[in-house]
Structures are given as C-alpha cells and as structure tokens.
Motif scaffolding. Structure first.
Motif, PDB file in Angstrom:
ATOM      1  N   ASN A   1       0.797  -1.222   0.000  1.00  0.00           N
ATOM      2  CA  ASN A   1       0.000   0.000   0.000  1.00  0.00           C
ATOM      3  C   ASN A   1       0.834   1.279   0.000  1.00  0.00           C
ATOM      4  O   ASN A   1       0.506   2.243  -0.696  1.00  0.00           O
ATOM      5  CB  ASN A   1      -0.961   0.003   1.186  1.00  0.00           C
ATOM      6  CG  ASN A   1      -2.110  -0.981   0.997  1.00  0.00           C
ATOM      7  OD1 ASN A   1      -2.183  -1.686  -0.015  1.00  0.00           O
ATOM      8  ND2 ASN A   1      -3.014  -1.028   1.957  1.00  0.00           N
TER       9      ASN A   1
ATOM     10  N   LYS B   1       0.791   4.042  -3.007  1.00  0.00           N
ATOM     11  CA  LYS B   1       0.518   5.463  -2.764  1.00  0.00           C
ATOM     12  C   LYS B   1       1.600   6.343  -3.370  1.00  0.00           C
ATOM     13  O   LYS B   1       1.306   7.376  -4.000  1.00  0.00           O
ATOM     14  CB  LYS B   1       0.414   5.721  -1.258  1.00  0.00           C
ATOM     15  CG  LYS B   1       0.021   7.143  -0.904  1.00  0.00           C
ATOM     16  CD  LYS B   1      -0.241   7.280   0.594  1.00  0.00           C
ATOM     17  CE  LYS B   1      -0.762   8.664   0.914  1.00  0.00           C
ATOM     18  NZ  LYS B   1      -1.111   8.796   2.358  1.00  0.00           N
TER      19      LYS B   1
ATOM     20  N   SER C   1      -5.436  -1.019  -0.809  1.00  0.00           N
ATOM     21  CA  SER C   1      -5.109   0.382  -1.071  1.00  0.00           C
ATOM     22  C   SER C   1      -6.272   1.120  -1.736  1.00  0.00           C
ATOM     23  O   SER C   1      -6.934   0.587  -2.633  1.00  0.00           O
ATOM     24  CB  SER C   1      -3.877   0.462  -1.984  1.00  0.00           C
ATOM     25  OG  SER C   1      -3.660   1.796  -2.408  1.00  0.00           O
TER      26      SER C   1
END
Length: 359
Positions: free
Chosen positions: A134, A138, A156
């Motif tokens: 995740n 990002k 995510s």
C-alpha cells in the motif's frame, strides 16, 4: 464506454484434453460478459452485468509494467499470456516482473520501484500481500502513474482500477458444488482444504467463501493447510494431510494442490477413492476434468481478467472512459459442460512459453 448487457462468447472448439494453439489468437476475446461493482473496490457493493469491449489500438505504444508473485505455476503462466497478448494486440511496450514466490514481498516492491524509475507509465499489480504494497502504491500513484490491481487484490485506496473477481465466490463455488452432493442428512464426508498461502487477500477470501458454502451440509472440514502454490510445497501438504486423515472423501484446493494430489493418489492406489475439486482453473485442471480425474473447478477466466487490466491501463492513459472495477462472470466447469467450455478464456495454449518483454 457504451455498456450493453451481454453474454460470454464461447469461441474455441477444443480437442479433448488439449488447449488451443497460438493460431486461436486471431479470434477476438471480446465482447465478454463482466460484472461491474459500484461503488468500486468493494466486493460487497452492488454489481451489474455489462458487455466489455476493449479500446481501439492507442496512438502511441504506452510503456506498462506488470508485476506478479511468480510464474512457477500454470495459473500465472495464463496471466502472463493474457497481459502480453493484449499488449501485442494494442501495440504496447510491456515488462513483466515475477518476484519468485509469495514470501518475496520486498522483492516485488523493489522490482516495481525499479520499473517505475525506468519509465513505466502505468503499473499492473498481482499483489503478494493484500496490504503490504500500500505505501508503494501510494507513492507511485502520487507521481501520476496509474496503478491497476488485478488477480489477487489489495486494500489500497490509491489504485486507479481493479480487474478482479471475488475469490470468496470462487471458494464458495467449490464449496457449493460439494455441499450440493452431500446435503444435510445424507451421511458425513470428510474434506481436506488447501486454500493457498496464508495472508494473501485471495486466499483469505477463498477460505471464507468455502467455509460458508459448506455450512449446513454433511461436508465435514477436517483439515485446512496453508502454503505457497509451488507444487513441491503442495505435494508435501497433501501427503501430510493423508497421513493425518486416511479416510478423506475429498481433497479441495488450489490448482497445484490438485495436480499434486493426482500424483500422490496414484502412488498410493487411491485414485477414484478420494475425489478432487480445484477452486480455480489451469490447463492441468481442465485436462483433469476432461479425463475424469478431477470432478470440477470454478474459473475466474484469468486470461480475460489479465486482458481487461491492460485495457484499463490503456483507457486511463489515453483519457478514455473506463470501468473502475470489472471482473468476468464466474463459471463452474465439470464433466457436464467441459466440452463446450472455452479454455482459452482461462488458460494459456499448450505451446505458450513465458514472455517477459513486449516491444
């Protein structure tokens, strides 16, 4: 995108036990019936069935990076076939990365970071861990690079799209098949269940789906064993389960589990005495159903799932409308319908070899 209700086209005429040749690639894989979730990225969301048609060939050869846990079993070979064939069809540049196994999360992350640094314009991820990527996702998406989640699933919220079915429903499909044969009051049957590597999103979902589907039936789940989908690992797990439970009626699990079980049962003169059900499709599972060695398997149409992920990336990069969360409608294949089933929707042709670069 113009969404019309449609049905899955069954296009290939297959010789029993064989998977079509590369010549079958001339046949279009679309239109295809898919389910679309809205709101996206939540398997509990309402869904509708639509007809999926990919975008026209883009005007430029976008550079796409695809990351998968490994290509050491036929399922991920089929995924490789799907993404690379769609890249060729759409005139893309593609790099396929494989991390070597479900224990190699750090390697998957570093491979993706290197691919992005080398100029990838979009990233398609078959994740080793449901939430372990995740932070990296990002960071990549913050650079304006779309990330498409496919096959396994991540938590995510920074992804751009999902090409993903519910593996909970895959597990449930296998469970319902057995439960339907052994309703409550018909006599207990013992089952050993092999859902795959612990901690992976698809495995946890499949496990919950299978467990829920057999409740209220005479299916008695006596053994659950987790492990990497390498065939050697699954072979040992099957052997251990048989030692602990010599009176099993069914072995149910991943495709490598069932492939290993065929071998073990033959060695122990138990073929036919213990029944086999996979909860997804590979060439060996398809062939086993044709031959009668395997009872059944649901399929998530892995090749089409992979193609859709590539098309989602192209649509995003070329600023076209796209379905944020799409997955092919699941099918269950058994002896009753295997001859009509289009194997090339789910598995690679017999003559396919792994492809890691498309230029």
């Amino acid at each position: 995108m113009n969404n019309r209700v449609g049905t899955l086209l069954l296009s290939s005429v297959l010789v029993a036990g064989s998977i079509g040749s590369a010549l079958s690639q001339d046949k279009p894989w679309y239109p295809v019936a898919v389910e679309s979730w809205e709101p996206a990225f939540d398997m509990a969301s309402p869904r509708k069935t639509i007809e999926y048609i990919p975008a026209a060939k883009p005007s430029k050869p976008y550079n796409i990076c695809v990351s998968v846990p490994h290509i050491k079993d036929a399922y991920w070979m089929s995924v490789d076939y799907g993404v690379t064939e769609e890249a060729k069809r759409q005139g893309l540049t593609m790099t396929v990365l494989e991390a070597g196994g479900y224990t190699n999360l750090a390697k998957q992350i570093s491979q993706i970071e290197d691919c992005v640094a080398s100029g990838a314009e979009a990233v398609i991820i078959g994740a080793i861990s449901e939430d372990g990527l995740n932070n990296m996702i990002k960071e990549v998406s913050s650079q304006g690079i779309p990330v498409i989640d496919f096959m396994n699933g991540v938590t995510s919220k920074d992804i751009a799209a999902k090409s993903l079915v519910s593996f909970g429903e895959m597990g449930a499909g296998a469970g319902r098949y057995i439960a339907g044969k052994h309703p409550q009051g018909t006599g207990k049957v013992k089952v050993a269940w092999f859902p795959g590597p612990a901690g992976s999103g698809w495995v946890e979902a499949g496990n919950k789906g299978f467990d829920a589907a057999i409740k209220g039936s005479d299916v008695d789940l006596v053994d659950t064993r987790y492990g990497d989908t390498g065939k050697e690992v699954q072979l040992k797990l099957v052997e251990d389960a048989l030692e602990a439970n010599p009176d099993l009626t069914y072995i149910v699990g991943t495709a490598p589990t069932i492939e290993a079980a065929i071998q073990v049962l033959k060695q122990r003169a138990l073929t036919g005495k213990i029944k086999l059900v996979s909860y997804y499709m590979t060439p060996a599972i398809y062939q086993g159903i044709v031959k009668g060695d395997i009872m059944a398997a649901p399929t998530d149409l892995a090749v089409i799932q992979a193609r859709i992920a590539v098309d989602q990336a192209v649509r995003i990069l070329s600023k076209q409308d796209f379905i944020k969360h799409a997955g092919p409608k699941l099918q269950l294949v058994d002896s009753a319908n295997v001859k009509e089933f289009d194997a090339l929707s789910s598995v690679a042709p017999d003559d396919f070899k792994p492809v890691f670069k498309v230029n």
